[in-house]
Design a protein around this motif. Structure first.
Motif, mmCIF file in Angstrom:
data_model
loop_
_atom_site.group_PDB
_atom_site.id
_atom_site.type_symbol
_atom_site.label_atom_id
_atom_site.label_comp_id
_atom_site.label_asym_id
_atom_site.label_seq_id
_atom_site.Cartn_x
_atom_site.Cartn_y
_atom_site.Cartn_z
ATOM 1 N N LEU A 135 0.796 -1.232 0.000
ATOM 2 C CA LEU A 135 0.000 0.000 0.000
ATOM 3 C C LEU A 135 0.832 1.288 0.000
ATOM 4 C CD1 LEU A 135 -2.921 -1.038 2.386
ATOM 5 C CD2 LEU A 135 -2.978 -0.800 -0.103
ATOM 6 N N PRO A 136 1.900 1.391 0.804
ATOM 7 C CA PRO A 136 2.653 2.659 0.842
ATOM 8 C C PRO A 136 3.213 3.090 -0.504
ATOM 9 C CG PRO A 136 3.257 1.284 2.701
ATOM 10 C CD PRO A 136 2.429 0.435 1.791
ATOM 11 N N GLN A 137 3.422 2.149 -1.420
ATOM 12 C CA GLN A 137 3.989 2.491 -2.719
ATOM 13 C C GLN A 137 3.066 3.400 -3.538
ATOM 14 O OE1 GLN A 137 5.638 -0.932 -4.947
ATOM 15 N NE2 GLN A 137 5.191 -2.171 -3.139
ATOM 16 N N PHE A 138 1.786 3.398 -3.199
ATOM 17 C CA PHE A 138 0.807 4.126 -4.009
ATOM 18 C C PHE A 138 0.238 5.354 -3.296
ATOM 19 C CE2 PHE A 138 0.907 -0.253 -5.421
ATOM 20 C CZ PHE A 138 1.082 -0.100 -6.789
ATOM 21 N N VAL A 139 0.874 5.744 -2.199
ATOM 22 C CA VAL A 139 0.479 6.984 -1.517
ATOM 23 C C VAL A 139 1.165 8.151 -2.221
ATOM 24 C CG1 VAL A 139 0.522 8.279 0.634
ATOM 25 C CG2 VAL A 139 0.195 5.799 0.692
ATOM 26 N N PRO A 140 0.405 9.045 -2.865
ATOM 27 C CA PRO A 140 1.025 10.170 -3.584
ATOM 28 C C PRO A 140 1.840 11.050 -2.653
ATOM 29 C CG PRO A 140 -1.294 9.932 -4.169
ATOM 30 C CD PRO A 140 -1.054 9.041 -2.981
ATOM 31 N N GLY A 142 3.029 13.955 -0.623
ATOM 32 C CA GLY A 142 2.328 15.075 -0.021
ATOM 33 C C GLY A 142 0.943 14.743 0.483
ATOM 34 N N ALA A 143 0.436 13.553 0.167
ATOM 35 C CA ALA A 143 -0.899 13.157 0.619
ATOM 36 C C ALA A 143 -0.846 12.711 2.078
ATOM 37 C CB ALA A 143 -1.440 12.026 -0.245
ATOM 38 N N PRO A 144 -1.899 12.954 2.858
ATOM 39 C CA PRO A 144 -1.927 12.491 4.247
ATOM 40 C C PRO A 144 -1.846 10.970 4.292
ATOM 41 C CG PRO A 144 -4.096 13.248 3.556
ATOM 42 C CD PRO A 144 -3.148 13.635 2.473
ATOM 43 N N HIS A 145 -0.875 10.457 5.025
ATOM 44 C CA HIS A 145 -0.562 9.029 4.972
ATOM 45 C C HIS A 145 -1.706 8.138 5.457
ATOM 46 C CE1 HIS A 145 2.166 5.566 4.907
ATOM 47 N NE2 HIS A 145 1.604 5.214 6.058
ATOM 48 N N LEU A 146 -2.216 8.378 6.655
ATOM 49 C CA LEU A 146 -3.203 7.484 7.263
ATOM 50 C C LEU A 146 -4.503 7.388 6.464
ATOM 51 C CD1 LEU A 146 -4.084 5.601 9.509
ATOM 52 C CD2 LEU A 146 -4.708 7.609 10.880
ATOM 53 N N PRO A 147 -5.180 8.523 6.180
ATOM 54 C CA PRO A 147 -6.439 8.406 5.428
ATOM 55 C C PRO A 147 -6.244 7.853 4.024
ATOM 56 C CG PRO A 147 -5.819 10.712 5.703
ATOM 57 C CD PRO A 147 -4.915 9.917 6.576
#
Length: 206
Positions: A135-140, A142-147
């Motif tokens: 999942l972390p690979q697809f967090v843009p 600057g985006a809030p990590h948890l939500p």
């Protein structure tokens, strides 16, 4: 963001297409009825979402950091797989003498089918570790990590409901062929054997 979502859904497709215990169990339950198969899918995807949320909060890292905890989950997962395998083989054996009665008796309640899918996923430590790395690979940036992680976990689960739902639909379409007791018995034997082998492999995996 749209590019990231397309890449994420493409990766989800590759993950779902990879054969594993969940795929075997979903097909096995779909042999009994579409309802059993689909509820097994919902149980499995509830597990996917739970592991995604756990990964979002960083709790999965505790599992990877503790060899003892991982080994305990690995053994539990192996026992669950072996249990499902033995159950499938027993159902196939009972069906040999009285096919129609045995297959009717083998149909599980909705809760049992859902619980089976959920248990199989939650008892698999590799599913937890994979969620943490996937999942972390697809967090843009600057985006809030948890939500964002929780949202991706939900999207992942919903997408796989649709993907595995096609498996359930396809098995249902093959109802004429699969309604033959001999064919269903053989498929139960194959799925049971595969689940047993996967359980042994997980137990021996270090």
């Amino acid at each position: 963001m749209p590019t990231s979502l397309i890449a994420f859904l493409g990766a989800c497709t590759l993950v779902a297409a990879s054969p594993g215990p969940s795929t075997v169990l979903i097909i096995k339950q779909s042999l009994h009825s579409r309802r059993s198969g689909f509820l097994t899918v919902l149980g499995n995807e509830t597990g996917v979402f739970i592991w995604g949320v756990v990964a979002a909060f960083g709790l999965t890292a505790l599992l990877t950091a503790s060899e003892a905890a991982y080994d305990v989950m690995r053994i539990v997962g192996a026992v669950v797989l072996v249990g499902f395998g033995v159950q499938a083989l027993r159902e196939a054996r009972r069906a040999k003498g009285a096919p129609e009665v045995a297959w009717e008796g083998a149909r599980k309640s909705g809760w049992a089918s859902y619980r089976g899918g959920l248990l199989l996923n939650l008892a698999n430590p590799k599913a937890a570790v994979f969620a943490l790395s996937f999942l972390p690979q697809f967090v843009p940036e600057g985006a809030p990590h948890l939500p964002t992680m929780v949202g991706l976990a939900a999207l992942w689960a919903v997408y796989e409901v649709g993907y595995y739902g096609l498996y359930v639909w396809f098995v249902g379409r093959m109802k004429t062929l699969l309604s033959r007791a001999g064919v269903r018995r053989r498929l139960e034997q194959v799925s049971g054997g595969v689940l047993l082998l996967l359980g042994v492999r997980m137990a021996l995996d270090t």
